[in-house]
Design a protein around this motif. Sequence first.
Motif, short mmCIF file in Angstrom:
data_model
loop_
_atom_site.label_atom_id
_atom_site.label_comp_id
_atom_site.label_asym_id
_atom_site.label_seq_id
_atom_site.Cartn_x
_atom_site.Cartn_y
_atom_site.Cartn_z
N PHE A 1 34.68 39.83 52.06
CA PHE A 1 34.41 41.09 51.69
C PHE A 1 32.89 41.11 51.08
O PHE A 1 32.64 40.91 49.92
N ALA A 2 32.11 41.34 52.30
CA ALA A 2 30.75 41.07 51.85
C ALA A 2 30.23 41.54 50.81
O ALA A 2 29.46 41.05 50.05
N LYS A 3 30.53 43.01 50.56
CA LYS A 3 29.80 43.94 49.33
C LYS A 3 30.39 43.16 48.08
O LYS A 3 29.90 42.94 47.24
N TRP A 4 31.84 43.19 48.05
CA TRP A 4 32.85 42.88 46.90
C TRP A 4 32.31 41.39 46.57
O TRP A 4 32.16 41.14 45.29
N ASP A 5 32.30 40.64 47.28
CA ASP A 5 32.35 39.22 47.03
C ASP A 5 30.79 38.70 46.74
O ASP A 5 30.74 37.59 46.27
N ALA A 6 29.78 39.52 46.81
CA ALA A 6 28.38 39.25 46.55
C ALA A 6 28.34 38.96 45.05
O ALA A 6 27.37 38.46 44.52
N LYS A 7 29.22 39.67 44.08
CA LYS A 7 29.08 39.60 42.76
C LYS A 7 30.47 38.88 42.19
O LYS A 7 31.39 39.22 42.64
N PRO A 8 30.12 38.44 41.17
CA PRO A 8 31.42 37.67 40.50
C PRO A 8 32.44 38.60 39.82
O PRO A 8 33.37 38.45 39.82
N SER A 9 31.97 39.94 39.73
CA SER A 9 32.78 41.03 39.13
C SER A 9 32.21 42.37 39.73
O SER A 9 31.23 42.64 39.99
N GLY A 10 33.23 43.58 39.30
CA GLY A 10 32.83 44.80 39.68
C GLY A 10 33.83 45.72 39.26
O GLY A 10 34.88 45.43 38.45
N GLN A 11 33.69 47.00 39.79
CA GLN A 11 34.59 48.23 39.26
C GLN A 11 36.01 48.11 40.12
O GLN A 11 35.90 47.64 41.16
N LEU A 12 36.97 48.58 39.52
CA LEU A 12 38.19 48.79 40.07
C LEU A 12 38.08 49.61 41.38
O LEU A 12 38.73 49.25 42.37
N ARG A 13 37.16 50.85 41.19
CA ARG A 13 37.25 51.57 42.35
C ARG A 13 36.64 50.74 43.59
O ARG A 13 36.82 51.14 44.81
N ASP A 14 35.76 49.85 43.43
CA ASP A 14 35.06 49.03 44.56
C ASP A 14 36.27 47.59 45.10
O ASP A 14 35.82 47.18 46.09
N PHE A 15 37.14 47.61 44.24
CA PHE A 15 37.92 46.55 44.58
C PHE A 15 38.86 46.69 45.98
O PHE A 15 39.32 47.84 46.16
N PRO A 16 38.77 45.63 46.78
CA PRO A 16 39.35 45.83 48.06
C PRO A 16 41.01 45.91 48.29
O PRO A 16 41.70 45.10 48.98
N SER A 17 41.61 46.51 47.28
CA SER A 17 42.99 46.67 47.27
C SER A 17 43.72 47.19 48.29
O SER A 17 44.79 46.89 48.63
N SER A 18 42.99 47.90 49.29
CA SER A 18 43.73 48.46 50.36
C SER A 18 43.85 47.58 51.35
O SER A 18 44.43 47.62 52.52
N GLU A 19 43.33 46.20 51.45
CA GLU A 19 43.40 45.35 52.36
C GLU A 19 44.67 44.41 51.99
O GLU A 19 45.06 43.30 52.90
N GLN A 20 45.35 44.67 50.81
CA GLN A 20 46.56 43.92 50.37
C GLN A 20 47.42 44.88 49.97
O GLN A 20 47.97 44.89 48.75
#
Length: 411
Positions: A357-376
């Motif tokens: 997940f190029a955008k999400w994995d670029a940083k060690p943490s982030g907001q829930l709205r950006d977490f790739p939950s839809s992929e699981q």
Amino acid sequence: MRQTAAMAEADRTWMVDTLLALLQTPSPAGRTDAVMQLIGNIFDDFGVPFSLTRRGALTAELPGESATTDRALVVHADTIGCMVRRLKDNGRLEVIPVGTFSARFAAGARVRIFSDDPEEFITGTVMPLKASGHAFGDEIDLQPTDWEHVEVRVDRKVSSREDLVRLGLQIGDFVAFIASPELTADGYIVSRHLDGKAGVAVALALAKNFAENKVVLPHRTMVMITITEEVGHGASHGLPADVAELVSVDNAVCAPGQHSIEDGVTIPMADLHGPFDYHLTRKLCRLAEEQGIPCVRDVFRFYRSDAAAAIEAGAGTRAALVGFGLDGSHGWERTHLDSLQAVYCLLHTWLQTPLTFAKWDAKPSGQLRDFPSSEQPAPSERWVPLARGEYEGPGEASPGSVWPPSEGPQV
């Protein structure tokens, strides 16, 4: 499905030659300096920069387009072995294992005994306490097979503890098993210590290929060679904080009840320490399918790797394991060149892809709205109603008060 391009014959030959050199360089966990010198010289030969940690693990870097080191490929150069526990009155050595393995696989092994003099070693053989059928008859089959019932017979004229002391042997000396590698006509490699030197040979072949072809990967990648995996803490130090994806390369257990294969690559879903990263493991499975690489999944019950050591040490990275098939692990081991090639081809492909997940994995943490939950995705449970009627979700919650408060004693 498209057929994967196999390794070039020259690369495959180089990988095998390198593996044979690694196997014949003793490196029980705790005494790995010689093999790390060999590996460092190989990196120097094709111009890949590297450094060593204080304790001696090696970290090399493959160039990439990213500003940070986003990926790590981790292998281990240390092996199982033994350490001298006692100089015996009969001129032999009592030993304890370094790493986890059965004394039944040690009995009969030829060994090198290393004193504190780095230039010297003495050969010997691990023997049962009752070794001669002409002397003990059926007792040789009835004695236990644990470490207390074997000893090292030293290939010198010694018959007492004092003789051993005069040789310069001491408690704490390392005992390394002679690998005795064989390459068969059918492409099998039979040897001690394929775990994990086969993984090192694959990693070096990848680094050589990328360096000679001047490949710039999508992400800067660390190739990490650890030196204490067999005792449980190999990748616990030396990993950069910005690594987003880590793949450990190690043996895949070929045995009854397991699904690992000797002629392809195995992607373990879990080991003794729990599941590997959901998204990264399945990405590796997809890549293998797309490339036509023989691939299976497996679950290991009595197994840990550098990935576990890294996660336990606090690494905030996705972690997965890629395995070359190995029969008889920590004994007389066997793998096949096709399995090493399959591992090479899968990692060669993975290293040239974007992060999972190029955008999400670029940083060690982030907001829930950006977490790739839809992929699981997972089905939601129905809430149990606390009163008459049916409810698909919880009721409206009271907004309550803001916390922490902006004023008052709590501030």
